[in-house]
Design a protein around this motif. Structure first.
Motif, PDB file in Angstrom:
ATOM      1  N   ASP A   1      27.830  40.886  67.251  1.00 35.94           N
ATOM      2  CA  ASP A   1      29.047  40.472  68.625  1.00 35.94           C
ATOM      3  C   ASP A   1      30.422  40.278  68.463  1.00 35.94           C
ATOM      4  O   ASP A   1      30.767  40.996  69.200  1.00 35.94           O
ATOM      5  CB  ASP A   1      28.781  38.979  69.429  1.00 35.94           C
ATOM      6  CG  ASP A   1      27.211  39.015  70.468  1.00 35.94           C
ATOM      7  OD1 ASP A   1      26.796  39.565  70.572  1.00 35.94           O
ATOM      8  OD2 ASP A   1      25.935  37.933  69.100  1.00 35.94           O
ATOM      9  N   ASN A   2      30.606  39.887  67.219  1.00 30.94           N
ATOM     10  CA  ASN A   2      31.829  39.517  67.290  1.00 30.94           C
ATOM     11  C   ASN A   2      32.198  40.313  66.064  1.00 30.94           C
ATOM     12  O   ASN A   2      31.760  39.167  64.851  1.00 30.94           O
ATOM     13  CB  ASN A   2      32.136  38.451  67.624  1.00 30.94           C
ATOM     14  CG  ASN A   2      34.397  38.899  67.816  1.00 30.94           C
ATOM     15  OD1 ASN A   2      35.298  39.885  67.161  1.00 30.94           O
ATOM     16  ND2 ASN A   2      34.927  37.330  67.900  1.00 30.94           N
TER      17      ASN A   2
ATOM     18  N   LYS B   1      35.621  40.155  62.903  1.00 25.20           N
ATOM     19  CA  LYS B   1      37.100  40.193  63.013  1.00 25.20           C
ATOM     20  C   LYS B   1      37.853  39.910  61.656  1.00 25.20           C
ATOM     21  O   LYS B   1      37.024  40.168  60.422  1.00 25.20           O
ATOM     22  CB  LYS B   1      37.461  38.861  63.461  1.00 25.20           C
ATOM     23  CG  LYS B   1      37.561  38.750  64.998  1.00 25.20           C
ATOM     24  CD  LYS B   1      37.732  36.857  65.127  1.00 25.20           C
ATOM     25  CE  LYS B   1      36.807  36.180  65.286  1.00 25.20           C
ATOM     26  NZ  LYS B   1      36.669  34.878  65.289  1.00 25.20           N
TER      27      LYS B   1
END
Lengths: 194, 173
Positions: free
Chosen positions: B83-84, B86
């Motif tokens: 989902d993410n 970084k």
């Protein structure tokens, strides 16, 4: 160092640039080790040879690969030499993608270099495994080689996905050997019919 | 031909693997159990990535390889993407899955019935510890996948916001 000398010994010999050549007195199995913990697998058949090389290694274990060989010892050494040299070309192509032009980001690296009697093609997977195809067929077409290497890659993937296969070791699958033999055979056949 | 595996089988296998390694083989040394489980995951990732990258173009840099793991690789394993993602652009990547399948069905507090409520904080730590054993396997898978793509790294997991799970990938220089 002479070949006759080499064949008498079960010994480690340095050929050049960190490549060692090991040969058993009583078996036709040959063992290769490379400094940079790389490994070679090889199935040379009737003048054509395919080698795979595994890329950056995690464990600096000895990497040992037996092989089937249908060529005489002289030819073997020559093929090994060609394949080893072509690895430098592969590295160059991968590091300077601009020079290779259209093959940018493709797994198939195209014709690496032609020699007098052979044509050498390269293929590199995302997992840094290199396949080198050396063929005596000088009229072979790039598209054929590409599809051949793609199918070879699929075969290789099937073989290494076996949970009993130890990564970076010799592929001990009979199925793999017979499929590769079949692939090489079919390619040779098509070459004749063309 | 695509062959599929029932999810419950994978869940059961993961549970069994963790219990065997933690309570039978290495009951005295949880550290060693964790390493063994991680190593199994490593081999799984190593072999899976070989197949899944077969039709991909070559990856030119680390980010592309990581993106591949987040998208295609994760979809193959968990039918969803990460989902993410970084990064600090210095070799650390955080992959966050807001609904990590393999921990969604772990009971948040299996010890509650046996102990009194007063030990709440202690329980939490214990639960976190026992759940973390289940995360060594996926960590190993990620490490195996990335290593065979030519990126040596270490992977750790963080489950402070369950059922979300973040995997922290640190690329070795």
């Amino acid at each position: 160092m002479g070949l006759s000398n080499l064949s008498k010994l079960w010994d480690v010999k340095c050929i050049d640039r960190g490549v060692f050549y090991l040969r058993g007195r009583h078996s036709c199995k040959q063992v290769w080790m490379k400094w940079k913990q790389e490994c070679l697998l090889e199935v040379p058949l009737q003048g054509s040879s395919i080698e795979g090389e595994l890329g950056p290694k995690i464990s600096p274990k000895d990497v040992v690969n037996g092989q089937q060989s249908f060529t005489d010892a002289d030819d073997d050494l020559k093929l090994h030499h060609i394949v080893h040299c072509s690895l430098d070309v592969v590295e160059e192509r991968v590091n300077n993608p601009r020079k290779s032009g259209t093959t940018l980001n493709e797994t198939f690296l195209g014709l690496l270099y032609p020699t007098e009697n052979y044509k050498v093609y390269g293929y590199i997977t995302n997992t840094k495994v290199k396949f080198i195809l050396v063929t005596t067929d000088l009229d072979v077409r790039d598209a054929d080689v590409k599809s051949f290497l793609r199918r070879f890659h699929a075969t290789y993937v099937d073989a290494v996905s076996n949970p009993f296969h130890v990564p970076e070791k010799k592929i001990a699958s009979k199925n793999f050997a017979s499929t590769v033999a079949g692939l090489v055979g079919s390619r040779a056949l098509r070459g004749h019919s063309l | 031909m695509r062959r599929e595996v029932a999810e419950s089988c994978v869940d059961a296998m993961l549970m069994e693997m963790v219990s065997v390694f933690c309570h039978q083989f290495y009951s005295a040394e949880p550290e060693l159990a964790a390493r063994r489980i991680e190593a199994i995951g490593y081999q799984v990732g190593h072999q899976l990535v070989e197949r899944y990258t077969m039709d991909c173009p070559r990856f030119t840099d680390h980010l592309e390889a990581i993106k591949f793991v987040c998208k295609d690789f994760w979809s193959e394993l968990f039918k969803k993407q990460i989902d993410n993602l970084k990064t600090n652009h210095r070799g650390t990547f955080v992959l966050q899955d807001n609904m990590f399948r393999w921990i969604t069905r772990i009971s948040p507090n299996p010890l509650q019935e046996n102990t009194t409520k007063s030990a709440g904080a202690n329980d939490d730590i214990q639960v976190a510890q026992s759940t973390s054993m289940y995360l060594y396997f996926p960590c190993g898978i990620i490490r195996g996948a990335l290593t065979s793509l030519g990126i040596p790294c270490t992977v750790s997991a963080d489950i402070s916001h369950r059922p979300a799970c973040s995997f922290v990938v640190r690329i070795k220089a």
